[in-house]
Design a protein around this motif. Sequence first.
Motif, mmCIF file in Angstrom:
data_model
loop_
_atom_site.group_PDB
_atom_site.id
_atom_site.type_symbol
_atom_site.label_atom_id
_atom_site.label_comp_id
_atom_site.label_asym_id
_atom_site.label_seq_id
_atom_site.Cartn_x
_atom_site.Cartn_y
_atom_site.Cartn_z
ATOM 1 N N GLU A 3 3.881 26.679 -18.507
ATOM 2 C CA GLU A 3 2.872 26.146 -19.425
ATOM 3 C C GLU A 3 3.535 25.509 -20.640
ATOM 4 O OE1 GLU A 3 -0.505 28.445 -20.508
ATOM 5 O OE2 GLU A 3 -0.989 28.922 -18.426
ATOM 6 N N ARG A 4 4.614 26.120 -21.105
ATOM 7 C CA ARG A 4 5.336 25.565 -22.260
ATOM 8 C C ARG A 4 5.861 24.169 -21.944
ATOM 9 N NH1 ARG A 4 10.763 28.090 -24.906
ATOM 10 N NH2 ARG A 4 11.772 26.979 -23.220
ATOM 11 N N TYR A 5 6.439 24.020 -20.747
ATOM 12 C CA TYR A 5 6.962 22.711 -20.362
ATOM 13 C C TYR A 5 5.829 21.681 -20.313
ATOM 14 C CZ TYR A 5 9.513 19.046 -18.025
ATOM 15 O OH TYR A 5 10.096 17.837 -17.739
ATOM 16 N N ILE A 6 4.705 22.065 -19.724
ATOM 17 C CA ILE A 6 3.567 21.149 -19.651
ATOM 18 C C ILE A 6 3.102 20.770 -21.054
ATOM 19 C CG2 ILE A 6 1.170 20.896 -18.918
ATOM 20 C CD1 ILE A 6 1.934 22.728 -16.492
ATOM 21 N N ASP A 7 3.006 21.749 -21.945
ATOM 22 C CA ASP A 7 2.595 21.468 -23.326
ATOM 23 C C ASP A 7 3.546 20.497 -24.010
ATOM 24 O OD1 ASP A 7 0.278 23.038 -23.392
ATOM 25 O OD2 ASP A 7 1.368 24.825 -24.047
ATOM 26 N N GLU A 8 4.835 20.712 -23.828
ATOM 27 C CA GLU A 8 5.838 19.914 -24.543
ATOM 28 C C GLU A 8 6.117 18.561 -23.888
ATOM 29 O OE1 GLU A 8 9.283 22.419 -25.027
ATOM 30 O OE2 GLU A 8 8.201 23.821 -26.329
ATOM 31 N N HIS A 9 5.803 18.413 -22.606
ATOM 32 C CA HIS A 9 6.166 17.194 -21.876
ATOM 33 C C HIS A 9 4.987 16.548 -21.164
ATOM 34 C CE1 HIS A 9 10.468 17.903 -22.485
ATOM 35 N NE2 HIS A 9 10.167 19.187 -22.328
ATOM 36 N N PHE A 10 3.787 16.798 -21.634
ATOM 37 C CA PHE A 10 2.593 16.295 -20.959
ATOM 38 C C PHE A 10 2.629 14.779 -20.783
ATOM 39 C CE2 PHE A 10 -1.920 14.954 -21.001
ATOM 40 C CZ PHE A 10 -2.282 15.510 -19.791
ATOM 41 N N GLU A 11 2.987 14.057 -21.811
ATOM 42 C CA GLU A 11 3.043 12.587 -21.722
ATOM 43 C C GLU A 11 4.082 12.137 -20.696
ATOM 44 O OE1 GLU A 11 0.784 10.574 -23.063
ATOM 45 O OE2 GLU A 11 -0.164 12.356 -23.908
ATOM 46 N N ILE A 13 5.019 13.852 -18.054
ATOM 47 C CA ILE A 13 4.461 14.188 -16.744
ATOM 48 C C ILE A 13 3.509 13.094 -16.291
ATOM 49 C CG2 ILE A 13 2.964 15.817 -15.509
ATOM 50 C CD1 ILE A 13 4.159 18.010 -17.434
ATOM 51 N N LEU A 14 2.633 12.663 -17.181
ATOM 52 C CA LEU A 14 1.709 11.581 -16.841
ATOM 53 C C LEU A 14 2.453 10.283 -16.544
ATOM 54 C CD1 LEU A 14 -1.257 12.024 -19.350
ATOM 55 C CD2 LEU A 14 -1.110 12.783 -16.968
ATOM 56 N N ALA A 15 3.480 9.994 -17.311
ATOM 57 C CA ALA A 15 4.232 8.749 -17.130
ATOM 58 C C ALA A 15 4.945 8.698 -15.789
ATOM 59 C CB ALA A 15 5.237 8.582 -18.267
ATOM 60 N N HIS A 16 5.298 9.853 -15.238
ATOM 61 C CA HIS A 16 6.033 9.900 -13.969
ATOM 62 C C HIS A 16 5.154 10.319 -12.791
ATOM 63 C CE1 HIS A 16 9.970 9.106 -15.650
ATOM 64 N NE2 HIS A 16 9.607 9.857 -16.676
ATOM 65 N N GLY A 17 3.856 10.342 -13.007
ATOM 66 C CA GLY A 17 2.928 10.785 -11.977
ATOM 67 C C GLY A 17 2.965 9.970 -10.703
ATOM 68 N N SER A 18 3.350 8.726 -10.789
ATOM 69 C CA SER A 18 3.369 7.877 -9.600
ATOM 70 C C SER A 18 4.787 7.604 -9.098
ATOM 71 C CB SER A 18 2.662 6.550 -9.893
ATOM 72 O OG SER A 18 3.355 5.847 -10.908
ATOM 73 N N ASP A 19 5.756 8.384 -9.514
ATOM 74 C CA ASP A 19 7.137 8.163 -9.076
ATOM 75 C C ASP A 19 7.308 8.367 -7.572
ATOM 76 O OD1 ASP A 19 7.802 7.592 -11.651
ATOM 77 O OD2 ASP A 19 9.059 9.342 -11.966
ATOM 78 N N SER A 27 -6.756 9.191 -15.306
ATOM 79 C CA SER A 27 -7.214 9.205 -16.693
ATOM 80 C C SER A 27 -7.999 10.473 -17.035
ATOM 81 C CB SER A 27 -8.078 7.973 -16.984
ATOM 82 O OG SER A 27 -9.226 7.972 -16.152
ATOM 83 N N TYR A 28 -8.455 11.192 -16.017
ATOM 84 C CA TYR A 28 -9.207 12.430 -16.224
ATOM 85 C C TYR A 28 -8.292 13.619 -16.536
ATOM 86 C CZ TYR A 28 -7.536 13.806 -11.654
ATOM 87 O OH TYR A 28 -6.720 14.136 -10.609
ATOM 88 N N LEU A 29 -7.009 13.471 -16.287
ATOM 89 C CA LEU A 29 -6.089 14.604 -16.435
ATOM 90 C C LEU A 29 -5.940 15.038 -17.885
ATOM 91 C CD1 LEU A 29 -3.206 13.730 -13.960
ATOM 92 C CD2 LEU A 29 -4.965 15.476 -13.711
ATOM 93 N N THR A 30 -6.019 16.329 -18.073
ATOM 94 C CA THR A 30 -5.770 16.942 -19.367
ATOM 95 C C THR A 30 -4.660 17.969 -19.169
ATOM 96 O OG1 THR A 30 -7.334 18.745 -18.994
ATOM 97 C CG2 THR A 30 -8.205 16.715 -20.009
ATOM 98 N N LYS A 31 -4.129 18.476 -20.262
ATOM 99 C CA LYS A 31 -3.117 19.529 -20.146
ATOM 100 C C LYS A 31 -3.672 20.712 -19.376
ATOM 101 C CE LYS A 31 -0.413 18.655 -24.292
ATOM 102 N NZ LYS A 31 0.036 19.198 -25.576
ATOM 103 N N ASP A 32 -4.899 21.096 -19.683
ATOM 104 C CA ASP A 32 -5.495 22.246 -18.997
ATOM 105 C C ASP A 32 -5.647 21.994 -17.503
ATOM 106 O OD1 ASP A 32 -5.635 23.830 -21.278
ATOM 107 O OD2 ASP A 32 -7.662 23.151 -21.775
#
Length: 72
Positions: A3-11, A13-19, A27-32
């Motif tokens: 959870e800490r990694y997701i909190d600190e690197h959320f942007e 994670i989203l930027a690499h979602g299509s790698d 666009s619906y994705l939230t940290k939660d």
Amino acid sequence: MTERYIDEHFEDILAHGSDIEEPPDDSYLTKDCVKEENLRFTEGFTKSCEQIVLIDQDYEQVIEKVIASSKS
């Protein structure tokens, strides 16, 4: 991912979602949402007695260790 990694690197994670694959509109994705999905996968692998490696701080370092251990 922790959870800490997701909190600190959320942007990141989203930027690499299509790698690996092209996801539908995320666009619906939230940290939660990411945390819940990550927990669902983690619990599923745990129930299947699969080895899990959690990324907590440095993504590249963890991946390098996993690759190195698979070559042994």
